[in-house]
Design an enzyme around this catalytic site. Structure first.
Site, PDB file in Angstrom:
ATOM      1  N   ASP A 127       0.835  -1.193   0.000  1.00  0.00           N
ATOM      2  CA  ASP A 127       0.000   0.000   0.000  1.00  0.00           C
ATOM      3  C   ASP A 127       0.876   1.252   0.000  1.00  0.00           C
ATOM      4  O   ASP A 127       2.033   1.217   0.436  1.00  0.00           O
ATOM      5  CB  ASP A 127      -0.913   0.012   1.225  1.00  0.00           C
ATOM      6  CG  ASP A 127      -1.900  -1.142   1.231  1.00  0.00           C
ATOM      7  OD1 ASP A 127      -2.185  -1.676   0.143  1.00  0.00           O
ATOM      8  OD2 ASP A 127      -2.369  -1.512   2.327  1.00  0.00           O
ATOM      9  N   LYS A 128       0.318   2.351  -0.449  1.00  0.00           N
ATOM     10  CA  LYS A 128       1.058   3.610  -0.565  1.00  0.00           C
ATOM     11  C   LYS A 128       1.834   3.951   0.703  1.00  0.00           C
ATOM     12  O   LYS A 128       3.008   4.327   0.635  1.00  0.00           O
ATOM     13  CB  LYS A 128       0.081   4.753  -0.891  1.00  0.00           C
ATOM     14  CG  LYS A 128       0.715   6.129  -0.918  1.00  0.00           C
ATOM     15  CD  LYS A 128      -0.323   7.213  -1.166  1.00  0.00           C
ATOM     16  CE  LYS A 128       0.306   8.597  -1.091  1.00  0.00           C
ATOM     17  NZ  LYS A 128      -0.699   9.675  -1.312  1.00  0.00           N
TER      18      LYS A 128
END
Length: 324
Positions: free
Chosen positions: A139-140
């Site tokens: 995830d970011k």
């Protein structure tokens, strides 16, 4: 720019009665079944000099199969000079330590400025490898280790290893709530029924398994080591929220900060200001997709994670002294 793929070989007798797509999957294991089938349908595969576009055509052994295809570069993605923390690299793979805030793959809201764009700049030949060699994502705002394939053969083998659960990924996290022991969460994950950008434990979801153990206990938080069996979107975040221990700072599944009673001002500030999930991909272990060598990498915790742990430790120690 495109990579030309040319192969010629004789069908072994062991393929007697097998379909064409099954046969070439056995003969040319460096390529995925879906890619090989695409080449059959596109007329890139000949048998004894004849183009066959039916994947179900039966083989008898002894036929001469020729593949003459090309892999087009993914022109829609731009190479960008973005710094990468490369932990390991050889001719077939590279391993990076991804920082928080860096999206892995372009998408809605993030057309560029991603790991993929950085990879294309660092290694231009990746433009002919699907997704620039990316085989799994973070995830970011999750930090830590990711492996990237530099060739189609390496990518095919890594994807297969992931599917067979032969790649080990371990994470560190700080969860809300006091957890007394480790365990596992074996619950299917799918799209949220109403929030389409969220994931959730749902009966119709895909099988998902997360193992966890307690590393350290604080007054109202727990530091965990987690291991994934599967790799669903937001898996750790969803599973921990499902068992009522969402990760500190998780903007989607975490809810409001949950400080313990009489928390130090430093802890209150840290919990309120920690705007990402406290999750770090700390260890990656796999068999090299070409050599077969077992390889393992570790990534130290990022600075913000270390500061969070230290403040939680200090708060716990301070209150223990006061109680004493």
């Amino acid at each position: 720019m495109a990579e030309i793929i040319q192969h010629k070989d004789i069908v072994p007798q062991s393929c007697l009665g097998k379909r064409l797509d099954q046969t070439i999957a056995q003969m040319f294991p460096d390529y995925s079944r879906s890619r090989l089938k695409e080449w059959i349908l596109s007329g890139c595969v000949t048998v004894n000099g004849e183009v066959l576009t039916r994947a179900r055509e039966k083989m008898y052994g002894g036929e001469v199969i020729t593949i003459d295809a090309q892999v087009e570069a993914e022109q829609r993605f731009e190479a960008q000079d973005i710094a990468l923390n490369i932990v390991y690299e050889d001719d077939d793979i590279l391993v990076i330590n991804k920082p928080a805030g860096l999206v892995v793959h372009p998408g809605a809201g993030n057309p560029d400025g991603t790991v993929l764009n950085a990879l294309l700049h660092h290694c231009p030949e990746l433009d002919v490898v699907p997704r620039a060699g990316i085989v799994h994502r973070l995830d970011k705002d999750t930090t830590g280790l990711m492996v990237v394939a530099k060739t189609i053969a390496a990518q095919t083998n890594l994807v297969e290893a992931l599917q067979l659960r032969e790649i080990t990924r371990e994470y560190e996290a700080v969860a809300n709530g006091l957890m007394t022991a480790g365990g596992l969460v074996d619950e299917p994950i799918g799209r949220h029924a109403t929030k389409r950008t969220h994931m959730a434990v749902t009966f119709s979801g895909r099988p998902s398994v997360t193992h966890y153990r307690v590393l350290e206990k604080y007054r109202l938080h727990t530091r965990l080591r987690l291991r994934l069996e599967t790799g669903r979107t937001h898996q750790i975040r969803v599973h921990m929220a499902h068992i009522t221990h969402p990760l500190v700072g998780d903007p989607v599944y975490g809810g409001r900060p949950r400080p313990p009673k009489n928390a130090t001002p430093e802890l209150l500030d840290k919990l309120r200001g920690f705007k990402r999930q406290a999750l770090h991909a700390a260890m990656l272990s796999l068999y090299h997709p070409i050599t077969g060598e077992l390889m393992t990498w570790h990534a130290d915790l990022p600075e913000d994670f270390v500061e969070l742990v230290e403040i939680l430790q200090q708060d716990t120690l301070l209150n223990a002294k006061e109680e004493y």
